[in-house]
Scaffold this active site. Sequence first.
Site, mmCIF file in Angstrom:
data_model
loop_
_atom_site.group_PDB
_atom_site.id
_atom_site.type_symbol
_atom_site.label_atom_id
_atom_site.label_comp_id
_atom_site.label_asym_id
_atom_site.label_seq_id
_atom_site.Cartn_x
_atom_site.Cartn_y
_atom_site.Cartn_z
ATOM 1 N N PHE A 100 23.930 4.307 2.926
ATOM 2 C CA PHE A 100 24.516 3.792 1.701
ATOM 3 C C PHE A 100 25.630 2.787 1.924
ATOM 4 C CE2 PHE A 100 23.019 8.064 0.353
ATOM 5 C CZ PHE A 100 21.949 7.589 -0.371
ATOM 6 N N ASP A 133 20.487 14.450 -0.547
ATOM 7 C CA ASP A 133 20.488 14.012 0.856
ATOM 8 C C ASP A 133 21.231 15.018 1.733
ATOM 9 O OD1 ASP A 133 19.743 12.454 2.940
ATOM 10 O OD2 ASP A 133 21.129 10.800 2.541
#
Length: 674
Positions: A361, A475
């Site tokens: 990310f 996640d």
Amino acid sequence: MSCTILILCFFLKLGSSESSIQDGFLFNGYFKFGDSAELNNSNMFSQVIYADSGLSKANQVFYNHPFKFKNSPTGSAFSFSTTFIVAVVAKDPEFNGHGLAFAISPSKGIPGALPNQHLGLFNASNNGNSSNHVVAVELDTDQDFQFNDIDDNHLGIDINGLVSVQSATAGYHDEHGRFKQLYLKSGKLIQVWVEYESLNQRLNVTIHPIKIPKPVLPLLSLTKDLSPYFFEVMYVGFSSAGGSKSSHYIFGWSFRMNGQADEINLSTLPDIPGVTRDNEGDAGDGYRKVQKILAVVLSLVGVIFLLLLIFGALMISRRRKFIQVLEDWEMLYGPHRFSYKDLFIATKGFRQRQLLGKGGFGRVYRGILPFSNVQIAVKRISHDSRQGMREFVAEIATIGRLRHPNLVRLLGYCRRKNELFLVYDYMPNGSLDKFLYQLPNCILNWKQRFKIIKDVASALFYLHQQWVQVIIHRDIKPANVLIDDQMNARLGDFGLARLCDHGNAPQTSHVAGTPGYIDPEIVQSGKSTTCTDIYAFGVFMLEVTCGRKPVDPQASLEKVVLIDWVMNCWDRGAILEAVDCKLGDDYVLHETELVLKLGLLCSHPVAAARPSMSSVVQFLDGAAQLPESLSSMTKSRDFGDDSGQGRVAYDEFPSGNVTIASLTFTESFASDGR
Ligand SMILES: *[C@@H]1O[C@H](CO)[C@@H](O)[C@H](O)[C@H]1NC(C)=O
Ligand SMILES: *[C@@H]1O[C@H](CO)[C@@H](O)[C@H](O)[C@H]1NC(C)=O
Ligand SMILES: *[C@@H]1O[C@H](CO)[C@@H](O)[C@H](O)[C@H]1NC(C)=O
Ligand SMILES: *[C@@H]1O[C@H](CO)[C@@H](O)[C@H](O)[C@H]1NC(C)=O
Ligand SMILES: *[C@@H]1O[C@H](CO)[C@@H](O)[C@H](O)[C@H]1NC(C)=O
């Protein structure tokens, strides 16, 4: 850990050299440590490479002749003095090489030394052992928490081990006594002095840029009698942590017993690409020419600067307008908004040196908030779509209100143009995957692992069932589990995957998460539910207990997929065979068995068969027993296919023969089967 030891000794002239004890030497050439060492003068030095089976090699270069450090075994150590010029050229400034060290050793080289964090000085088993008789000065360019490193740019005095007896951030005290920091990895030439005074039993270490004279005040000054650590005859040399991330150069080196080391002749230093001399005294014939060029460059810079100024003013006025529009609704989330300026100052302008890591990310930087001095971690995410930004920020504000001891606290956010910054509590011990895979002599014991599993379970239970809204993490994996200073596990990055779905998903098309942890059902439905998290948590439990990745392509066929392997062990009635061998016998039988079975149940290919987090927490706390019928239901998954390569074909899951009667946590499974 089987470490292959590879020893290459060049030009060993043992017989003749041992006898000739000298007072000192001056070497005006250079040598380089990189993937291997390159010696410029092989008559004076021996190169020794000790390698582990990994990618990096520990390199050492030692002076061929020994020195007499004391007169008798019980005598006191003589004074000595050495100076050398060093340059560290980092190939990828984002990733640290580990550094190098000057070492005094009983032999020509230090046997058994490992590269990387061991700096080519010690290994996991002899680190800290007083029988090493090694005194070293490390120039360390990475922060290793296991050795209590203070930062990623420091010098330290190491006696027999890598936990420095004394250390300080690299730098020097100028003539007014002010401290000036030096950046070791700058590629600039830095002169180092290591001096020991027998009379006062004092070891001084001083560094300075070569353009200024040696400062009066040393950087490190250790009052300690070094006599017990030395034998009568010792060798001197350098060791490098190796690796391809950076090259270490030694330019010139002088050493003297009982006297001051000779000055290195700076004019004989060779030019090396990537190494900057940064030397002001370079004047001479070319001086005029340089001046002319400088004048042209300066006037050009002036013109460009003016243009930039005008352009900048235009940009600023535009940007101001842009922010104003958004501020109306962003005001709602007031306390969670940080100003970009504060984050910029906190992270020293998002400098590479502040970088803690890179993930799917974005990048994570370490910082210290101005005024409050609170340590923070700042995640920087680029976000292309302006659509959904409102939702995005609303969600962040929600997450910012979550409070749980096993969640990394999101302190707030900041956004600027196409970038989003998330501000978290800083976790000094880093992530769990580092402990599992990167710190060979920091093995978590079973008690710690079981605690970590329970901590993460409790965090997930909170996210799924205890908070007013259901929050799906999406996640779960060791890299997203951080360890705080008391070794509690804290789940980080919650909700991020979802957030990134709103904007641009960076890696996968629609399925968020990390391969190996992704629920096979989501691949078909494309929808994440709490069951998706529970699947990943099942894999996580297995991973922490077995100490290996969910998919390991290098393993033998039946071990490639972790779930299959644990299942296979269970089928053979030997489920404990799957337990991490690094644990030895140090585990509690019924706990490991519970975690492995629960891990398999949670990672069941059919979502409806997985327990909820509240049940998982009860099982882990021993408040509920795993159902009797567990074995048949978990085993009914389609694992039988021995010819299977890689992933199991979950699609072929046989419906009907799954007994779940005794489990209370399922919805209607029959309607779910295919
Ligand atoms: C070592 O480097 C020095 C300085 O560049 C040079 O004069 C000398 O010839 C080199 N020696 C060898 C063996 O390459
Ligand atoms: C560590 O180094 C010592 C020598 O100091 C050597 O005997 C030992 O085998 C090494 N251990 C490992 C695990 O490499
Ligand atoms: C230190 O090393 C010596 C020799 O290698 C070994 O016999 C001894 O057990 C080690 N001590 C410790 C505490 O590991
Ligand atoms: C070490 O540094 C101290 C000052 O801190 C100085 O008084 C002493 O002379 C130094 N010793 C050597 C060997 O340079
Ligand atoms: C340094 O080396 C240069 C070139 O070899 C020589 O001309 C000069 O005299 C040397 N300077 C000193 C102080 O030794």
